[in-house]
Design a protein around this motif. Structure first.
Motif, short mmCIF file in Angstrom:
data_model
loop_
_atom_site.label_atom_id
_atom_site.label_comp_id
_atom_site.label_asym_id
_atom_site.label_seq_id
_atom_site.Cartn_x
_atom_site.Cartn_y
_atom_site.Cartn_z
N LEU A 37 10.41 -11.05 8.87
CA LEU A 37 9.20 -11.76 9.25
C LEU A 37 9.10 -13.06 8.46
CD1 LEU A 37 6.39 -9.03 9.40
CD2 LEU A 37 7.82 -9.88 11.25
N ASP A 38 8.45 -14.07 9.07
CA ASP A 38 8.13 -15.27 8.29
C ASP A 38 6.74 -15.11 7.70
OD1 ASP A 38 6.32 -15.74 10.34
OD2 ASP A 38 7.54 -17.28 11.30
N VAL A 39 6.30 -16.09 6.92
CA VAL A 39 5.05 -15.98 6.19
C VAL A 39 3.87 -15.83 7.14
CG1 VAL A 39 3.47 -17.15 4.61
CG2 VAL A 39 5.94 -17.29 4.24
N ARG A 40 3.84 -16.64 8.19
CA ARG A 40 2.70 -16.59 9.11
C ARG A 40 2.56 -15.21 9.74
NH1 ARG A 40 1.82 -21.30 13.45
NH2 ARG A 40 1.48 -22.38 11.46
N ALA A 41 3.67 -14.67 10.18
CA ALA A 41 3.63 -13.35 10.82
C ALA A 41 3.22 -12.26 9.83
CB ALA A 41 4.98 -13.03 11.43
N ALA A 42 3.71 -12.38 8.60
CA ALA A 42 3.41 -11.35 7.59
C ALA A 42 1.93 -11.35 7.22
CB ALA A 42 4.26 -11.58 6.35
N LEU A 43 1.35 -12.54 7.12
CA LEU A 43 -0.06 -12.63 6.72
C LEU A 43 -1.02 -12.34 7.87
CD1 LEU A 43 0.01 -15.83 4.47
CD2 LEU A 43 0.05 -13.44 3.75
N ALA A 44 -0.53 -12.43 9.08
CA ALA A 44 -1.41 -12.30 10.24
C ALA A 44 -1.81 -10.86 10.54
CB ALA A 44 -0.75 -12.92 11.47
N ASP A 45 -1.01 -9.92 10.09
CA ASP A 45 -1.26 -8.53 10.50
C ASP A 45 -1.10 -7.59 9.31
OD1 ASP A 45 -1.69 -6.27 11.96
OD2 ASP A 45 0.30 -6.22 12.88
N GLY A 46 -2.23 -7.09 8.79
CA GLY A 46 -2.16 -6.04 7.77
C GLY A 46 -1.88 -6.52 6.37
N TYR A 47 -2.35 -7.72 6.00
CA TYR A 47 -2.10 -8.19 4.64
C TYR A 47 -2.95 -7.39 3.65
CZ TYR A 47 -1.75 -11.24 0.56
OH TYR A 47 -1.53 -11.74 -0.70
N VAL A 48 -2.29 -6.90 2.59
CA VAL A 48 -2.97 -6.16 1.52
C VAL A 48 -3.05 -7.09 0.32
CG1 VAL A 48 -2.90 -4.15 0.00
CG2 VAL A 48 -2.07 -3.96 2.37
N SER A 49 -4.27 -7.40 -0.09
CA SER A 49 -4.47 -8.30 -1.21
C SER A 49 -4.51 -7.50 -2.50
CB SER A 49 -5.78 -9.08 -1.04
OG SER A 49 -5.98 -9.95 -2.14
N VAL A 50 -3.45 -7.63 -3.31
CA VAL A 50 -3.37 -6.94 -4.59
C VAL A 50 -3.92 -7.87 -5.67
CG1 VAL A 50 -1.87 -5.79 -6.26
CG2 VAL A 50 -1.33 -5.69 -3.81
N ASP A 51 -4.80 -7.37 -6.49
CA ASP A 51 -5.40 -8.16 -7.55
C ASP A 51 -4.43 -8.27 -8.72
OD1 ASP A 51 -6.90 -9.41 -9.44
OD2 ASP A 51 -8.42 -7.84 -9.64
N TRP A 52 -3.74 -9.41 -8.78
CA TRP A 52 -2.82 -9.67 -9.89
C TRP A 52 -3.43 -10.63 -10.91
CZ3 TRP A 52 1.06 -6.50 -10.46
CH2 TRP A 52 1.66 -5.91 -9.34
N GLY A 53 -4.73 -10.78 -10.90
CA GLY A 53 -5.39 -11.62 -11.89
C GLY A 53 -5.84 -12.96 -11.32
N ALA A 54 -6.58 -13.71 -12.15
CA ALA A 54 -7.16 -14.97 -11.70
C ALA A 54 -6.11 -16.01 -11.35
CB ALA A 54 -8.09 -15.52 -12.80
N ALA A 55 -5.02 -16.06 -12.13
CA ALA A 55 -3.97 -17.06 -11.86
C ALA A 55 -3.32 -16.81 -10.50
CB ALA A 55 -2.93 -17.03 -12.97
N PHE A 56 -3.12 -15.54 -10.16
CA PHE A 56 -2.52 -15.24 -8.86
C PHE A 56 -3.49 -15.57 -7.73
CE2 PHE A 56 -2.00 -12.34 -5.26
CZ PHE A 56 -0.71 -12.67 -4.87
N ALA A 57 -4.79 -15.31 -7.92
CA ALA A 57 -5.78 -15.63 -6.90
C ALA A 57 -5.79 -17.13 -6.62
CB ALA A 57 -7.17 -15.16 -7.34
N LEU A 58 -5.65 -17.94 -7.65
CA LEU A 58 -5.59 -19.39 -7.48
C LEU A 58 -4.32 -19.79 -6.74
CD1 LEU A 58 -6.89 -22.12 -8.09
CD2 LEU A 58 -5.66 -22.13 -10.27
N PHE A 59 -3.20 -19.18 -7.13
CA PHE A 59 -1.92 -19.43 -6.44
C PHE A 59 -2.03 -19.10 -4.95
CE2 PHE A 59 1.58 -16.83 -4.78
CZ PHE A 59 2.61 -17.76 -4.68
N GLN A 60 -2.60 -17.95 -4.65
CA GLN A 60 -2.74 -17.49 -3.26
C GLN A 60 -3.60 -18.45 -2.45
OE1 GLN A 60 -3.23 -13.08 -1.77
NE2 GLN A 60 -5.24 -13.86 -2.32
#
Length: 283
Positions: free
Chosen positions: A173-196
């Motif tokens: 899958l490419d990024v768009r397809a992966a994020l479009a269906d069933g994305y699970v947001s794992v809390d890896w901290g504030a720095a990761f949230a900013l990156f995302q």
């Protein structure tokens, strides 16, 4: 009270037989009987109904059981603590989060024991807040953490880094397809949230969690994607084409007075020189 009396009591409760309890304790059945009789006399109660081939606990025995377990555990803890204080440079209590132990540090205790064979290690799993509390309460010597408090109460040393990659339960899958269906947001901290947020903008997640194991379990149940440690790549966990990686440092935290502790420094040297998150330590 002789601690051996309680140990004998627990062995009889498990075997329900004086002879088998004697075999496990490497004493004679008569000695087992004498110990139980001495314990009963000390407490002033009857602990067992004794009939031929059938030993059952009395109500008093049932009430003693949890206390006996607690007393033996407390005695074992006391002996370990006294041994640690008598030889502080040979004992170390190491803590990390359950996720770190499960996914990235499973082989670390064995490696430390191999490289520091004269050291006794105690490995514990706690939440990040509990790890910090236990460090400050002197119940841990070292804690492995992603994030550190900024109040200066603890010192730290960087021992490695965790590389997070976007994975999907579906291959190729490419990024768009992966994020479009069933994305699970794992809390890896504030720095990761900013990156995302910078890389993907506002992402609609089907599930939010602070446990990588929850995201990984979701992969087995339905179509899903999530940022996970790159060591987890394998069957059913496929890298997403073109997805950016995120690197997160890992620190060992300790109390300031332990900066020159030989036991702490020996373990830190092993962690830094060997890279605590090297592939050989991953699960």
């Amino acid at each position: 009270m002789d601690i051996e009396l309680l140990r004998t009591f627990l062995e009889v409760t498990q075997t329900r037989h004086f002879g088998r309890a004697a075999d496990k304790l490497f004493i004679t059945p008569a000695a087992v009987s004498a110990r139980i009789r001495q314990l009963e006399q000390t407490l002033g109660v009857t602990l067992f109904f004794r009939t031929r081939g059938n030993i059952q606990m009395t109500a008093e025995g049932e009430r003693l059981l949890p206390h006996a377990h607690h007393l033996l555990e407390a005695w074992a803890d006391t002996r370990r603590e006294l041994a640690r204080e008598a030889e502080p440079d040979r004992h170390l209590r190491l803590g990390a989060t359950p996720g770190l132990w499960q996914f990235l540090l499973a082989g670390l205790p064995a490696r430390l024991q191999r490289e520091l064979p004269d050291m006794t290690l105690r490995a514990e799993a706690w939440s990040p807040d509990e790890l910090l509390d236990r460090l400050l309460a002197e119940q841990l010597d070292l804690a492995l953490l992603y994030d550190l408090p900024g109040d200066g109460a603890l010192k730290s040393r960087r021992i490695g880094q965790v590389r997070l990659a976007l994975f999907s339960s579906q291959p190729d899958l490419d990024v768009r397809a992966a994020l479009a269906d069933g994305y699970v947001s794992v809390d890896w901290g504030a720095a990761f949230a900013l990156f995302q947020a910078k890389r993907f903008g506002e992402v609609t997640a089907s599930l939010h969690t602070n446990q990588a194991s929850v995201a990984l379990a979701t992969f087995r149940e339905r179509k899903a994607s999530a940022y996970l440690p790159e060591e987890l790549a394998g069957e059913g966990v496929y890298p997403v084409r073109g997805a950016p990686e995120f690197t997160r440092p890992l620190y060992a935290a300790f109390r300031p007075e332990q900066e020159f502790s030989p036991s702490v420094q020996r373990v830190l040297d092993v962690l830094v020189e060997g890279d605590a998150l090297s592939p050989s330590q991953s699960s």
